[in-house]
Design a protein around this motif. Sequence first.
Motif, short mmCIF file in Angstrom:
data_model
loop_
_atom_site.label_atom_id
_atom_site.label_comp_id
_atom_site.label_asym_id
_atom_site.label_seq_id
_atom_site.Cartn_x
_atom_site.Cartn_y
_atom_site.Cartn_z
N GLU A 1 -16.95 -0.44 -8.69
CA GLU A 1 -18.04 -0.81 -9.61
C GLU A 1 -19.33 -0.68 -9.32
O GLU A 1 -20.25 -0.26 -10.13
CB GLU A 1 -17.63 -2.34 -10.26
N PRO B 1 -12.43 -0.59 -1.03
CA PRO B 1 -10.95 -1.13 -0.65
C PRO B 1 -10.06 -0.38 -1.22
O PRO B 1 -9.81 0.21 -2.10
CB PRO B 1 -10.87 -2.32 -1.21
N ALA B 2 -8.96 -0.09 -0.30
CA ALA B 2 -7.82 0.85 -0.75
C ALA B 2 -6.51 0.28 0.11
O ALA B 2 -6.28 -0.61 0.83
CB ALA B 2 -8.11 2.26 -0.21
N VAL B 3 -5.40 1.09 -0.40
CA VAL B 3 -4.15 0.65 0.37
C VAL B 3 -3.78 2.12 1.01
O VAL B 3 -3.69 3.14 0.25
CB VAL B 3 -3.13 0.27 -0.64
N THR C 1 3.07 -0.11 4.41
CA THR C 1 1.94 -0.20 3.45
C THR C 1 0.76 -1.19 3.99
O THR C 1 1.36 -2.36 4.49
CB THR C 1 2.27 -0.51 2.01
N SER D 1 -3.31 -2.84 3.60
CA SER D 1 -4.68 -2.57 2.95
C SER D 1 -5.78 -2.26 3.83
O SER D 1 -5.71 -2.86 5.11
CB SER D 1 -5.16 -3.89 2.18
N GLN E 1 -8.62 1.87 -6.68
CA GLN E 1 -9.05 1.77 -7.93
C GLN E 1 -9.96 2.97 -8.19
O GLN E 1 -10.94 3.28 -7.47
CB GLN E 1 -9.55 0.39 -8.29
N ASN F 1 -10.83 2.24 -13.57
CA ASN F 1 -10.14 0.97 -13.36
C ASN F 1 -8.77 1.54 -13.35
O ASN F 1 -7.68 0.54 -13.59
CB ASN F 1 -10.50 -0.04 -14.48
N ILE G 1 -5.43 3.12 -11.14
CA ILE G 1 -5.04 3.47 -9.58
C ILE G 1 -4.70 4.72 -9.21
O ILE G 1 -4.17 5.34 -10.00
CB ILE G 1 -3.65 2.32 -9.36
N VAL H 1 1.22 -5.55 0.00
CA VAL H 1 1.08 -4.95 -1.34
C VAL H 1 -0.28 -4.67 -1.88
O VAL H 1 -1.20 -5.18 -1.41
CB VAL H 1 1.69 -6.13 -2.51
N LEU H 2 -0.12 -4.05 -2.91
CA LEU H 2 -1.16 -3.68 -3.64
C LEU H 2 -1.20 -4.74 -4.80
O LEU H 2 -0.16 -4.72 -5.63
CB LEU H 2 -1.29 -2.19 -4.24
N SER I 1 -3.05 -6.24 -8.46
CA SER I 1 -4.18 -5.69 -9.54
C SER I 1 -4.27 -6.77 -10.48
O SER I 1 -3.02 -7.54 -10.73
CB SER I 1 -3.58 -4.31 -10.12
N ALA J 1 -6.51 -7.32 -13.98
CA ALA J 1 -6.91 -6.39 -15.53
C ALA J 1 -8.15 -5.87 -15.02
O ALA J 1 -8.05 -4.42 -15.31
CB ALA J 1 -7.36 -7.51 -16.68
N ARG J 2 -8.97 -6.15 -14.11
CA ARG J 2 -10.02 -5.42 -13.74
C ARG J 2 -9.78 -4.98 -12.23
O ARG J 2 -10.74 -3.61 -11.86
CB ARG J 2 -11.38 -6.21 -13.72
N ARG J 3 -9.20 -5.30 -11.24
CA ARG J 3 -9.57 -4.84 -10.04
C ARG J 3 -7.98 -4.87 -9.42
O ARG J 3 -6.96 -5.26 -9.70
CB ARG J 3 -10.18 -5.98 -9.20
N THR J 4 -8.10 -3.84 -8.12
CA THR J 4 -6.76 -3.77 -7.42
C THR J 4 -7.28 -3.77 -5.98
O THR J 4 -8.48 -3.29 -5.36
CB THR J 4 -6.44 -2.21 -7.45
N VAL J 5 -6.68 -4.73 -4.97
CA VAL J 5 -6.86 -4.98 -3.75
C VAL J 5 -5.63 -4.93 -3.01
O VAL J 5 -4.40 -5.17 -3.42
CB VAL J 5 -7.83 -6.31 -3.43
N GLY J 6 -5.99 -4.80 -1.59
CA GLY J 6 -4.61 -5.06 -0.65
C GLY J 6 -4.40 -6.47 -0.35
O GLY J 6 -5.59 -7.12 -0.36
N ALA J 7 -3.25 -7.06 -0.23
CA ALA J 7 -2.88 -8.38 0.02
C ALA J 7 -1.59 -8.66 0.73
O ALA J 7 -0.68 -7.73 0.75
CB ALA J 7 -3.06 -9.42 -1.18
N HIS K 1 -11.69 -14.59 -6.48
CA HIS K 1 -12.76 -14.03 -6.65
C HIS K 1 -12.84 -12.34 -6.72
O HIS K 1 -13.40 -11.92 -7.52
CB HIS K 1 -13.80 -14.49 -5.66
N LEU L 1 2.34 -4.62 -6.14
CA LEU L 1 3.10 -3.46 -6.16
C LEU L 1 3.22 -3.17 -4.53
O LEU L 1 2.46 -3.07 -3.89
CB LEU L 1 2.07 -2.21 -6.87
#
Lengths: 413, 410
Positions: free
Chosen positions: A80, A109-111, A118, A120, A178, A182, A184, B105-106, B108, B110-116, B158, B171
């Motif tokens: 963003e 950030p990506a995966v 997998t 991150s 992303q 917004n 993927i 996993v990935l 998400s 509604a606004r964002r996607t990050v790895g975790a 956050h 995911l």
Amino acid sequence: MKAFSARAGLLLGLAFRNMLRNPRRSILTLSAISVGVWSCTSLAALARGVGAEMARDAIYNLTGHIQIHAPDYVEDPSIEHRFKWPNQKINRLLKEIDTAGIAVRVRVPAVVASERETRSVTLVGIDPAQEQGLSFIGDKISAGDLFSAAGKSGIVIGRALLDELETKQGKRVVLLSQNTKNEIADRGFRITAVFDAELESTEKSYVFVSREAAQTMLGMQGEVSEIAVTLKDKDKLHEYVTRLKQALPEFEVHSWRELEPLVTALNSIQNGFLFLWYLIVIVTVAFGLVNTLFMAIYERTYEIGLTQAIGFSPLMVLFEVVFESFYLLISGAIIGNILALLTNLWLKDGVDVSAFARGTEMIGVSSMIYPDQRISDLVAVNILVLIIGIAGSVYPAWRASRLTPVEAMGRRE
Amino acid sequence: MHKAVISVLAWRNIWRNRRRTLLTLLAVAFSSAVLVFFMSLQLSSYDTSINASVSIFQGHLQVQPTGYFKKPKMYHFIREPRALIKNLAELKGITAVAPRAYAYVLVSSARRTVGAQVAGVDPELEKNVSTIPGLVREGEYLSADDLYQAVIGQDLAHNLGVSTGEQITVLGQGQDGSMAAAAFQVVGIFQSGSRDLDRALIEVPLKIFQEVFYLGDAAHTIVIKASSRHRLAELKKNISARLKNKKLSVYSWEELMPGLKQAIELDMASGWLFYISLILIVVFSVFNTFLMSILERTREFGVMLSLGMKPASIIKMVILENVFLSLLGVFSGIVIGSLVVIYYGIHGFYIPGAEEIMKLWNLPTAVKTRLSLRGTLSGPAVIIAANFVVAFIPALKLLRLQPVEAMRAV
């Protein structure tokens, strides 16, 4: 005035001979002072070495000296917060300052997914030519066409990540991240090179693709995430950052110190701790010095009485003792400094702490520590040793000056 | 009788020059107190850091498929965790046991996607091995084992821009390599103080995890909390004996967090560099006074020799003087140092500007120092030993002393 300087000369001479009268005792006291000065300065050099190594690694680890981002990127490094590039204003401003290198990147950030695993990661889209000499990756992948070799879809990943993904060079991985809408976005990349970094965490954290490939994948054509700048003259950092901050209110400008709070924090803790430690060591040294002076005065009680009888004022006696202490301190400090310089010379190829590699990794430094002797530490230690030493010796000197000639001379056995 | 006389003589001798003795004592006491305080601070920080790291998430011991912690693969799992848990729970020295499963996993919003990282946990058992359930700052911890609920770290929340009650989508890859996806409702947000966990951990019920990632009834680790951190080696052996399945191993926190252990060792080693230099200076200064006190008594020793005292007795006497001096100094130092340690044990020792570094070690901003035998005695013990050894250098000279010559000395 003349009389004063003559007296001072006399006292300095007397004090010097006094010091030589009991060489064994003087040498022991000198040794304690030298060890104090030597250990303080050498340990400071090692501690600073750790800090310098951390700073160097941090700057080299894609940070550079100055970074420019869209607002809020640092707090939330996501797609963003991107900005249009090229930007005439930034280009013009950067031309005005002495830059050693400028790198423009996509960084989100990506995966990354292989057939099996997998992870991150941070996806960094770079122009390899710009990264040379600026960040570790530029020097790791010298051939600029690594990415295009695979039809612009080459990816460079770290050795540790390669292991975790259970894949090999030449195989394909999928990047997911992303995009600007917004959604993927995913795209397959072929691993064209593998990089080794000093820290395993670096190898696991970053994957590199060409900036164009990243922009296409994420829908960021004509847009980037960050500009990293290195300077030719590090001392101008503050000046340039301030100038850029003022000129670019619509951007976020940070110095590496703001971006790496851990390094900055370590530095300030070191400052505090080292100063405290100098005080502790030097106070301990001063105890020994004061004791030596008392012994010397005790031995010379008769003599002091005699000099007073022939016209030495109490002040002169006081200075005689203080001067002796001054000689001891100066010679001790000189020897200590020489020892410290020799130590630094001896350790100039670095101290290998790889036995604690996982530990050093945790604080973010590599396994070699190079002593970094700063003039400010040398000055601080030497001044402190003189001030505290002289201050301590005033007590025995004062006692000596209060002896009355008759009593003192009467004490001879 | 003779021994008592020597002791009394030694004691009186050290007080013959009161000022010199007091100054030496001060130097020894000061440096001992410094050593006691700094070493206690170091040891307390390590202890706090280890306890926090262990109790937040890691546990004292973990049973895992052999090699799993180096290569955490979905398909390396513990086949029947329930049976194993029952088996282990009987062991003495274990206070709690809980199963976990992990996946990268990935995630998400509604606004964002990050790895975790997703951890499948047993909501009831987890409370006994980890403090995360108690560290939920917003919402609440997982309440049932069959709902699609998730508790996530504060920084992750956050970054995703979610608060409690909102949905997140996960995911990843299932155990069989197929795609795994599911939606969870965020019921709680925790703040553990550990950067890694707050940034990247999602906890969901194990049962749901097993469903989503096709794991059957399996788990990846069994986390064990022991009643004490100090007898883990023995406990580890006992657990090993119960693991009939050779493909499973038990790992201690040191093995699971080698970085923490080595960083502590490195810190201790560099600490000793500083301590040794201080000890060296004290030893020099004690040696100096000691040497002087012997030299100025040459005549006296000559008299003693001619009166029939054996050289060995004189040496014994001066060595005793040295020991008295060291002991007295060190003892006062220990008392002063301990008082400082106790003071900061109540008020906490705060290092300004160190918040970021403290967080890295799971430490609070003010470390409460604790008295311990090791912290209190290590430094002073080295001072006494070093003083004792160097005392022999001038003392042994007395062996060559000739009564007549000695008495002529000034």
